[in-house]
Design an enzyme around this catalytic site. Structure first.
Site, PDB file in Angstrom:
ATOM      1  N   GLU A 135       0.800  -1.243   0.000  1.00 16.84           N
ATOM      2  CA  GLU A 135       0.000   0.000   0.000  1.00 16.84           C
ATOM      3  C   GLU A 135       0.829   1.288   0.000  1.00 16.84           C
ATOM      4  OE1 GLU A 135      -2.563  -0.532   3.396  1.00 16.84           O
ATOM      5  OE2 GLU A 135      -3.425  -2.365   2.572  1.00 16.84           O
ATOM      6  N   GLU A 242      -5.828 -11.172  -0.927  1.00 15.90           N
ATOM      7  CA  GLU A 242      -6.611 -10.983   0.307  1.00 15.90           C
ATOM      8  C   GLU A 242      -8.114 -10.949   0.002  1.00 15.90           C
ATOM      9  OE1 GLU A 242      -5.230  -7.639   2.560  1.00 15.90           O
ATOM     10  OE2 GLU A 242      -3.139  -7.945   2.026  1.00 15.90           O
TER      11      GLU A 242
HETATM   12  O1  HAH Z   1      -8.898  -2.438   2.120  1.00 15.63           O
HETATM   13  C1  HAH Z   1      -8.205  -1.469   2.761  1.00 15.63           C
HETATM   14  C2  HAH Z   1      -8.653  -0.144   2.787  1.00 15.63           C
HETATM   15  C3  HAH Z   1      -7.945   0.790   3.478  1.00 15.63           C
HETATM   16  C4  HAH Z   1      -6.800   0.431   4.157  1.00 15.63           C
HETATM   17  C5  HAH Z   1      -6.352  -0.893   4.137  1.00 15.63           C
HETATM   18  C6  HAH Z   1      -7.056  -1.835   3.421  1.00 15.63           C
HETATM   19  C7  HAH Z   1      -6.647  -3.273   3.373  1.00 15.63           C
HETATM   20  N1  HAH Z   1      -5.431  -3.592   4.077  1.00 15.63           N
HETATM   21  C8  HAH Z   1      -5.241  -5.035   4.226  1.00 15.63           C
HETATM   22  C9  HAH Z   1      -6.323  -5.559   5.094  1.00 15.63           C
HETATM   23  C10 HAH Z   1      -6.128  -6.208   6.225  1.00 15.63           C
HETATM   24  C11 HAH Z   1      -4.751  -6.383   6.767  1.00 15.63           C
HETATM   25  O2  HAH Z   1      -4.682  -7.488   7.648  1.00 15.63           O
HETATM   26  C12 HAH Z   1      -3.797  -6.580   5.607  1.00 15.63           C
HETATM   27  O3  HAH Z   1      -2.484  -6.791   6.084  1.00 15.63           O
HETATM   28  C13 HAH Z   1      -3.808  -5.350   4.708  1.00 15.63           C
HETATM   29  O4  HAH Z   1      -2.978  -5.599   3.595  1.00 15.63           O
END
Ligand code: HAH
Length: 337
Positions: A135, A242
């Site tokens: 990210e 994910e």
């Molecule tokens: O969909 C999003 C929107 C905004 C911020 C982060 C995310 C997703 N971010 C994910 C989600 C859960 C965590 O456990 C993961 O490590 C991460 O990669």
């Protein structure tokens, strides 16, 4: 008669099917059996993130990560490492010196290198793929990279360095850039630009992880196809890292989300979700060879990270299995093709 085949068996000619797990789930025999039936790849939901695995500069916490890697090795499952560099769940100590002042770029990059060498080095030959940077691209159309502490202190160099350190630590590992909302045209363009820059500079980025935190409304099949094809045009592989399909359609950015209040998992939502999952997996199969893995985030509707994000306590039902680990309508749409 209980179907002996699981999700992974239906996809053995396409790509591995993974799931994010916690060490505790591996201690429960029902969940262990369920995992081994349906999945052939694991990702640590939390215990391999920077702060959990490296809570103090001279202390690592290997227990949870070792439990997941040992279980995978003992059962012939692949492991995806998640993640080596992220602005969330990063340890506070990494960014400050002994006086509590912000560290310099050199110090921070040295700490990142030590972290990556220690973590990737420990699991060399056992973890085949790493989400090296998670990210880094901004959600703000006015920005290119997210204005995180990594960016503030190092500028964009931290991204290149993270990949170079990871490649030095395990030259065999497949190195991913991982992000969410990777299908929305304007963020997709920024991620493409970053990846092209890295590839053109010879940085060892081998693949892109589409997190796949999608919903019953989006993305469309067309958006998904376009995103996969655009990233693949760089000569890199694509994985969905994910996957979950939220029943809420108010977005996943905390500030904007929250409009929709708690909803039951209605028959209508069950049907919409089943159609979405069916479409997504049809696109994944059509891109066999380019899409080299699909991993779900969390096991079943018993618990999802979406139960507390972007709205705390708003129950979600985003996965293929219900709270009793039984297949939902969506499961049958995914295995029938
Ligand atoms: O969909 C999003 C929107 C905004 C911020 C982060 C995310 C997703 N971010 C994910 C989600 C859960 C965590 O456990 C993961 O490590 C991460 O990669």
């Amino acid at each position: 008669k209980e179907d002996k085949k699981g999700l992974k068996d239906y996809y053995k000619n396409f790509f591995p099917i993974g799931v994010a797990v916690t060490p505790r789930q591996l201690e429960d025999s029902a969940q262990r059996k369920f995992i081994l039936k349906h999945f052939n790849s694991l990702t640590a939901e939390n215990v391999m993130k920077m702060a959990p695995i490296h809570p103090e500069e001279h202390r690592y916490n290997w227990e949870g990560a070792d439990a997941i890697v040992n279980f995978a090795t003992a059962n012939g499952l692949k492991v995806r490492g998640h993640n080596l560099c992220w602005h969330t769940q990063a340890p506070k100590w990494m960014f400050v010196d002994s006086m509590g002042n912000q560290v310099t770029k050199e110090v921070l990059l040295g700490r990142l290198k030590a972290h990556i060498y220690a973590v990737v080095g420990r699991y060399k030959g056992k973890i085949y793929a790493w989400d090296v940077v998670n990210e880094a691209v901004s959600d703000n159309p006015k920005e290119f990279l997210r204005n995180s502490l990594w960016y503030k202190i190092c500028g964009e160099d931290y991204i290149t360095k993270a990949f170079e350190y990871a490649h030095q630590a395990d030259p065999q590992a497949m190195l991913f850039y991982n992000d969410y909302n990777t299908e929305y045209p304007e963020k997709r363009q920024r991620i493409y630009t970053l990846l092209k820059k890295l590839r053109d500079a010879g940085v060892p980025v081998h693949a892109v992880g589409l997190q796949g935190h999608w919903s019953v409304k989006d993305p469309s099949e067309e958006m998904l196809k376009q995103a996969i094809n655009q990233y693949a045009s760089l000569g890199i592989k694509v994985q969905v890292t994910e996957l979950d399909v939220s029943i809420y359609t108010d977005g996943n950015i905390p500030e904007q989300a929250g409009a929709a209040s708690n909803s039951p998992f209605t028959a209508e939502l069950q049907q919409q979700q089943a159609e979405q999952y069916g479409k997504f997996f049809s696109v994944f199969r059509q891109h066999k060879g380019t899409v080299t893995g699909v991993t779900f985030w969390n096991l079943s509707d018993r618990y999802s990270w979406l139960d507390n994000f972007p709205v705390r306590g708003r129950k979600n039902y985003p996965l293929l299995f219900d709270k009793d680990l039984q297949p939902k309508t969506a499961y049958w749409n995914v295995i029938r093709f």
